[in-house]
Design a protein around this motif. Sequence first.
Motif, PDB file in Angstrom:
ATOM      1  N   MET A 123       0.888  -1.314   0.263  1.00 27.99           N
ATOM      2  CA  MET A 123       0.126  -0.015   0.136  1.00 27.99           C
ATOM      3  C   MET A 123       0.774   1.173  -0.128  1.00 27.99           C
ATOM      4  O   MET A 123       1.931   1.250   0.515  1.00 27.99           O
ATOM      5  N   HIS A 124       0.352   2.177  -0.757  1.00 30.16           N
ATOM      6  CA  HIS A 124       1.413   3.498  -0.927  1.00 30.16           C
ATOM      7  C   HIS A 124       0.457   4.566  -1.509  1.00 30.16           C
ATOM      8  O   HIS A 124      -0.709   4.283  -1.898  1.00 30.16           O
ATOM      9  N   ARG A 125       0.899   5.763  -1.038  1.00 27.26           N
ATOM     10  CA  ARG A 125       0.292   7.028  -1.429  1.00 27.26           C
ATOM     11  C   ARG A 125       1.307   8.187  -1.951  1.00 27.26           C
ATOM     12  O   ARG A 125       2.317   8.171  -1.515  1.00 27.26           O
ATOM     13  N   THR A 126       1.113   8.383  -3.167  1.00 31.90           N
ATOM     14  CA  THR A 126       1.697   9.730  -3.601  1.00 31.90           C
ATOM     15  C   THR A 126       0.711  10.983  -3.826  1.00 31.90           C
ATOM     16  O   THR A 126      -0.381  10.996  -3.948  1.00 31.90           O
ATOM     17  N   GLU A 127       1.482  12.301  -3.553  1.00 29.49           N
ATOM     18  CA  GLU A 127       0.867  13.422  -3.834  1.00 29.49           C
ATOM     19  C   GLU A 127       0.551  14.072  -5.012  1.00 29.49           C
ATOM     20  O   GLU A 127       1.074  14.895  -5.769  1.00 29.49           O
ATOM     21  N   THR A 128       0.049  13.030  -5.934  1.00 31.25           N
ATOM     22  CA  THR A 128      -0.113  13.135  -7.231  1.00 31.25           C
ATOM     23  C   THR A 128      -1.919  12.717  -7.878  1.00 31.25           C
ATOM     24  O   THR A 128      -2.353  12.233  -7.278  1.00 31.25           O
ATOM     25  N   LEU A 129      -1.715  13.241  -9.067  1.00 31.20           N
ATOM     26  CA  LEU A 129      -3.100  12.897  -9.858  1.00 31.20           C
ATOM     27  C   LEU A 129      -2.347  12.010 -10.922  1.00 31.20           C
ATOM     28  O   LEU A 129      -1.661  12.139 -11.827  1.00 31.20           O
ATOM     29  N   ASP A 130      -2.764  10.571 -10.995  1.00 31.82           N
ATOM     30  CA  ASP A 130      -2.202   9.567 -11.872  1.00 31.82           C
ATOM     31  C   ASP A 130      -3.481   9.116 -12.965  1.00 31.82           C
ATOM     32  O   ASP A 130      -4.559   8.669 -12.459  1.00 31.82           O
ATOM     33  N   TYR A 131      -3.078   8.913 -14.237  1.00 32.71           N
ATOM     34  CA  TYR A 131      -4.061   8.419 -14.843  1.00 32.71           C
ATOM     35  C   TYR A 131      -3.353   7.034 -15.409  1.00 32.71           C
ATOM     36  O   TYR A 131      -2.208   6.996 -15.912  1.00 32.71           O
ATOM     37  N   ILE A 155      -9.294   2.484 -17.799  1.00 35.28           N
ATOM     38  CA  ILE A 155      -8.584   3.542 -17.005  1.00 35.28           C
ATOM     39  C   ILE A 155      -8.791   3.903 -15.660  1.00 35.28           C
ATOM     40  O   ILE A 155     -10.107   4.057 -15.520  1.00 35.28           O
ATOM     41  N   VAL A 156      -7.744   4.028 -14.992  1.00 35.12           N
ATOM     42  CA  VAL A 156      -8.116   4.677 -13.471  1.00 35.12           C
ATOM     43  C   VAL A 156      -7.483   6.073 -13.378  1.00 35.12           C
ATOM     44  O   VAL A 156      -6.424   6.246 -13.692  1.00 35.12           O
ATOM     45  N   ILE A 157      -8.380   6.668 -12.794  1.00 36.86           N
ATOM     46  CA  ILE A 157      -7.857   7.944 -12.208  1.00 36.86           C
ATOM     47  C   ILE A 157      -7.475   8.027 -10.761  1.00 36.86           C
ATOM     48  O   ILE A 157      -8.747   7.882 -10.046  1.00 36.86           O
ATOM     49  N   GLN A 158      -6.446   7.940 -10.443  1.00 32.33           N
ATOM     50  CA  GLN A 158      -5.909   7.880  -9.222  1.00 32.33           C
ATOM     51  C   GLN A 158      -5.571   9.355  -8.461  1.00 32.33           C
ATOM     52  O   GLN A 158      -4.855   9.945  -8.829  1.00 32.33           O
ATOM     53  N   VAL A 159      -6.592   9.544  -7.461  1.00 28.42           N
ATOM     54  CA  VAL A 159      -6.636  10.906  -7.019  1.00 28.42           C
ATOM     55  C   VAL A 159      -5.916  10.987  -5.570  1.00 28.42           C
ATOM     56  O   VAL A 159      -6.717  10.931  -4.925  1.00 28.42           O
ATOM     57  N   GLY A 160      -4.649  10.645  -5.623  1.00 23.71           N
ATOM     58  CA  GLY A 160      -4.017  10.745  -4.174  1.00 23.71           C
ATOM     59  C   GLY A 160      -4.399   9.851  -3.209  1.00 23.71           C
ATOM     60  O   GLY A 160      -4.224   9.871  -2.047  1.00 23.71           O
ATOM     61  N   THR A 161      -4.885   8.539  -3.679  1.00 22.78           N
ATOM     62  CA  THR A 161      -5.573   7.670  -2.882  1.00 22.78           C
ATOM     63  C   THR A 161      -4.473   6.712  -2.352  1.00 22.78           C
ATOM     64  O   THR A 161      -3.525   6.241  -3.203  1.00 22.78           O
ATOM     65  N   ASN A 162      -4.621   6.095  -1.117  1.00 20.13           N
ATOM     66  CA  ASN A 162      -4.000   5.034  -0.647  1.00 20.13           C
ATOM     67  C   ASN A 162      -4.113   3.688  -1.657  1.00 20.13           C
ATOM     68  O   ASN A 162      -5.359   3.386  -1.574  1.00 20.13           O
ATOM     69  N   HIS A 163      -3.362   3.007  -2.115  1.00 21.32           N
ATOM     70  CA  HIS A 163      -3.677   2.029  -2.991  1.00 21.32           C
ATOM     71  C   HIS A 163      -2.539   0.905  -2.990  1.00 21.32           C
ATOM     72  O   HIS A 163      -1.337   1.219  -2.882  1.00 21.32           O
ATOM     73  N   ALA A 164      -2.683  -0.056  -3.784  1.00 25.03           N
ATOM     74  CA  ALA A 164      -1.649  -1.368  -4.030  1.00 25.03           C
ATOM     75  C   ALA A 164      -2.047  -1.743  -5.394  1.00 25.03           C
ATOM     76  O   ALA A 164      -3.436  -1.840  -5.627  1.00 25.03           O
ATOM     77  N   TRP A 165      -1.244  -2.245  -6.199  1.00 23.97           N
ATOM     78  CA  TRP A 165      -1.457  -3.243  -7.298  1.00 23.97           C
ATOM     79  C   TRP A 165      -1.174  -4.513  -7.050  1.00 23.97           C
ATOM     80  O   TRP A 165       0.050  -5.121  -6.621  1.00 23.97           O
ATOM     81  N   ALA A 166      -2.162  -5.456  -7.568  1.00 27.22           N
ATOM     82  CA  ALA A 166      -1.773  -7.044  -7.191  1.00 27.22           C
ATOM     83  C   ALA A 166      -2.179  -7.572  -8.610  1.00 27.22           C
ATOM     84  O   ALA A 166      -3.471  -7.716  -8.887  1.00 27.22           O
ATOM     85  N   CYS A 173       0.761  -8.042 -16.560  1.00 27.81           N
ATOM     86  CA  CYS A 173       0.035  -6.968 -16.916  1.00 27.81           C
ATOM     87  C   CYS A 173       0.734  -5.780 -17.015  1.00 27.81           C
ATOM     88  O   CYS A 173       1.702  -5.372 -16.532  1.00 27.81           O
ATOM     89  N   ARG A 174       0.436  -5.145 -18.277  1.00 30.75           N
ATOM     90  CA  ARG A 174       1.463  -3.763 -18.860  1.00 30.75           C
ATOM     91  C   ARG A 174       0.227  -2.786 -18.650  1.00 30.75           C
ATOM     92  O   ARG A 174      -0.784  -2.668 -19.133  1.00 30.75           O
ATOM     93  N   MET A 175       0.636  -1.628 -17.963  1.00 26.25           N
ATOM     94  CA  MET A 175      -0.047  -0.429 -17.668  1.00 26.25           C
ATOM     95  C   MET A 175       0.618   0.695 -17.898  1.00 26.25           C
ATOM     96  O   MET A 175       1.905   0.861 -17.716  1.00 26.25           O
ATOM     97  N   ALA A 176       0.369   1.721 -18.560  1.00 18.80           N
ATOM     98  CA  ALA A 176       0.762   3.192 -18.784  1.00 18.80           C
ATOM     99  C   ALA A 176       0.175   3.953 -17.882  1.00 18.80           C
ATOM    100  O   ALA A 176      -1.067   3.960 -17.497  1.00 18.80           O
ATOM    101  N   PHE A 177       1.274   4.970 -17.268  1.00 20.62           N
ATOM    102  CA  PHE A 177       0.768   5.657 -16.167  1.00 20.62           C
ATOM    103  C   PHE A 177       1.125   7.082 -16.692  1.00 20.62           C
ATOM    104  O   PHE A 177       2.409   7.249 -16.894  1.00 20.62           O
ATOM    105  N   VAL A 178       0.286   8.306 -16.317  1.00 15.90           N
ATOM    106  CA  VAL A 178       0.745   9.621 -16.590  1.00 15.90           C
ATOM    107  C   VAL A 178       0.509  10.104 -15.073  1.00 15.90           C
ATOM    108  O   VAL A 178      -0.489   9.981 -14.595  1.00 15.90           O
ATOM    109  N   LEU A 179       1.656  10.792 -14.564  1.00 20.97           N
ATOM    110  CA  LEU A 179       1.698  11.091 -13.176  1.00 20.97           C
ATOM    111  C   LEU A 179       1.692  12.682 -13.091  1.00 20.97           C
ATOM    112  O   LEU A 179       2.683  13.126 -13.947  1.00 20.97           O
ATOM    113  N   ILE A 180       0.866  13.354 -12.558  1.00 22.81           N
ATOM    114  CA  ILE A 180       1.077  14.750 -12.422  1.00 22.81           C
ATOM    115  C   ILE A 180       1.185  15.284 -11.139  1.00 22.81           C
ATOM    116  O   ILE A 180       0.479  14.772 -10.114  1.00 22.81           O
TER     117      ILE A 180
END
Length: 192
Positions: A123-131, A155-166, A173-180
């Motif tokens: 589990m982790h959280r970053t101070e970012t908006l991620d697509y 598509i996931v819009i990750q809005v600074g939430t605490n999360h993990a990937w499993a 699984c291949r994902m592209a991420f744009v981090l802002i």
Amino acid sequence: METQEKTFRRVVTGHDSEGKAIIINDSSTINSHLVGGKGGPTFFEVWHTVETPVLIHPQPDEIDEAHLILPPPKNGTRIRVIEFPPEGDEIRNLTEKEAAEKFKSMGDEKASTSSEGAPHPLMHRTETLDYGIVLEGEITMILDQEETTIKAGDIVIQVGTNHAWANRSGKICRMAFVLIDGQFTNDFNLKN
């Protein structure tokens, strides 16, 4: 189990001396980092910016980073592709300290929110908006109170939430991420 690493083509545009649009770089050479050794994810660093608004130069320069850095630069952006192998016991059984070490190797130890009773050790959280866009395969996004499986095309819009990937499938699984880069407001109380 599928383990073939995919290469990515990156095409960068710019302008010639007359202001005409041109391709300045067309290559599959992208900086990659295997995190945590065999069984860990591979990060393919594609591009990042260091300011907003982005200064547009006729010939954009790529700013080289020697090490993997999880978040984008302050006031910047980052695009990467992550290849997640199927998750095994070596991930599911990580201790809090081991999880923090994984994030330290990604250049952001403070992102780790691993704790006793957390829904996933990474589990982790970053101070970012991620697509996050699933390119191939499927993966489960785990949040504090729920989880969902996302598949190719989702598509996931990750809005600074605490999360993990499993990755609970038997395939990569291949994902592209744009981090802002972002900033948390005082409108809510963050736990972890």
